[in-house]
Scaffold this active site. Structure first.
Site, short mmCIF file in Angstrom:
data_model
loop_
_atom_site.label_atom_id
_atom_site.label_comp_id
_atom_site.label_asym_id
_atom_site.label_seq_id
_atom_site.Cartn_x
_atom_site.Cartn_y
_atom_site.Cartn_z
N CYS A 139 151.42 49.37 -17.46
CA CYS A 139 152.15 49.22 -18.66
C CYS A 139 151.79 50.26 -19.71
O CYS A 139 151.99 51.42 -19.19
CB CYS A 139 151.84 47.72 -19.20
SG CYS A 139 149.90 47.43 -19.38
N ARG A 187 148.99 44.28 -20.10
CA ARG A 187 149.86 43.57 -19.51
C ARG A 187 150.18 43.50 -17.77
O ARG A 187 150.47 42.70 -17.32
CB ARG A 187 151.31 44.19 -20.25
CG ARG A 187 151.62 43.58 -21.50
CD ARG A 187 152.65 44.17 -22.18
NE ARG A 187 152.54 45.71 -22.61
CZ ARG A 187 153.56 46.51 -23.25
NH1 ARG A 187 154.74 46.11 -23.31
NH2 ARG A 187 153.23 47.54 -23.73
#
Lengths: 73, 281
Positions: B237, B242
């Protein structure tokens, strides 16, 4: 016992972005945080004596941060 | 109905409410927004700050073994403790902590499905009191970086048909329209994505209430983009949090055997001189 009362999530558009405005009451204070739905980052978190006060402060702070965003150069 | 491949790593809010006073259970809240914990947290839960406690604060790296041992000991977590992680933003940084703890071989670590959002929305008890925990003598038994991908590995494997690169950022970050999520600081020189990466935003794995989607729904999302269990999967990410969420989904909920998190992510790749970059959807 404390808990989050009156939990509410409202979707709205802010500076051209879809955001979630989440607010609830813990103890004597209302809390509000705003996150952008995609990708879901918290942009602002505030506290107030009423829901309206907390939400207005969060919206103002979020707007300020979003206006400062930059795209690809 | 099909169940998750490793259902033991996920607990419900109900389960946590029932077991939060168990002597062998410790709960830790890890938020993206580090001020959330002080608003009110699950009674007894410790709060961990990802910016100062779950990374090396000098060089860019995950937490060191000695710092992790100190954090776990100070949190009253022993080697056999059942550790429950939860946090805001549908468990972004709870997954980040989970990923590191698995590399440091903590045996029983689980994530509370729905995270902080669901706990609050259900009106469950919270407190502002800080827990008093008895120190333990936590020792890391084994450290294995098998769940981590480094830049060189990504460079070596990106063209292999056996590798699936998954960019879990938003569509605008993937296409290069944005350098960072709106409202967050920019930390790269170029926008776009690693050539060949598929864009599957992390949030697709979650329901509106913050819980994870069903195994069938998850499988359809990833397999539908060619990210299948027979491949070596590398998720990335912007800074690796994430993608640790997606790593958790692929590795533990769907049971893919070979999944790694490239935590250098776009803040490394997008700043590299001469690194290949693709733009557009």
């Amino acid at each position: 016992m404390m808990r989050a009362d009156d939990y509410r999530v409202v979707k709205q558009e802010l500076a051209g972005l879809q955001v979630n405005v989440t607010s609830y009451k813990i103890g004597d204070s209302y809390h509000c945080h705003i996150d952008n739905i995609d990708p879901g980052a918290t942009i602002a978190r505030t506290e107030g004596l009423t829901r309206e006060e907390a939400e207005l402060a969060a919206l103002a702070r979020a707007l300020e941060r979003l206006k400062a965003r930059h795209g690809n150069r | 109905m099909q169940s998750y491949s490793n259902p033991e790593v996920l607990v419900s809010t109900e389960w946590v409410d029932l077991h939060r006073s168990d002597p062998n259970v410790v709960i830790a809240e890890v938020d993206v927004d580090t001020s959330a914990y002080s608003e009110g947290h699950i009674p007894g839960a410790v709060g961990w700050n990802w910016q100062t406690q779950l990374c090396d604060v000098v060089r860019r790296d995950i937490i060191s073994q000695s710092d992790l041992e100190r954090l776990m000991s100070n949190s009253g977590i022993g080697n056999t403790t059942t550790l429950i992680l939860y946090g805001d933003n549908n468990n972004w940084f709870a997954a980040w902590a989970f990923w590191q703890l698995k590399m440091y071989s903590h045996k029983d670590v689980r994530i509370m499905n729905g995270g902080r959002k669901r706990w609050l929305a259900e009106g469950r008890e919270v407190t502002r009191e800080l827990p008093a925990r008895t120190k333990s003598g936590y020792k890391v038994l084994k450290y294995d970086q098998m769940f981590r991908a480094f830049r060189r590995q990504v460079e070596d494997e990106m063209k292999s048909p056996q590798t699936a690169l998954v960019d879990v950022r938003s569509g605008d970050e993937y296409s290069g329209t944005l350098l960072a999520p709106p409202g967050l600081p920019e930390t790269c020189q170029r926008g776009g994505h690693i050539p060949g990466a598929k864009n599957i935003p992390w949030g697709l794995a979650c329901n509106e209430d913050g819980t994870f989607k069903s195994p069938q729904e998850l499988e359809a999302i990833y397999a539908g983009k060619g990210v299948t269990s027979d491949k070596s999967v590398i998720a990335y990410c912007r800074i690796g949090e994430r993608s640790s969420h997606t790593w958790f989904v692929l590795k533990y909920l769907l049971g893919y055997p070979n999944v790694r998190n490239y935590d250098g992510s776009w803040t490394e790749w997008g700043n590299l001189v001469g690194a290949p970059v693709e733009r557009g959807a």
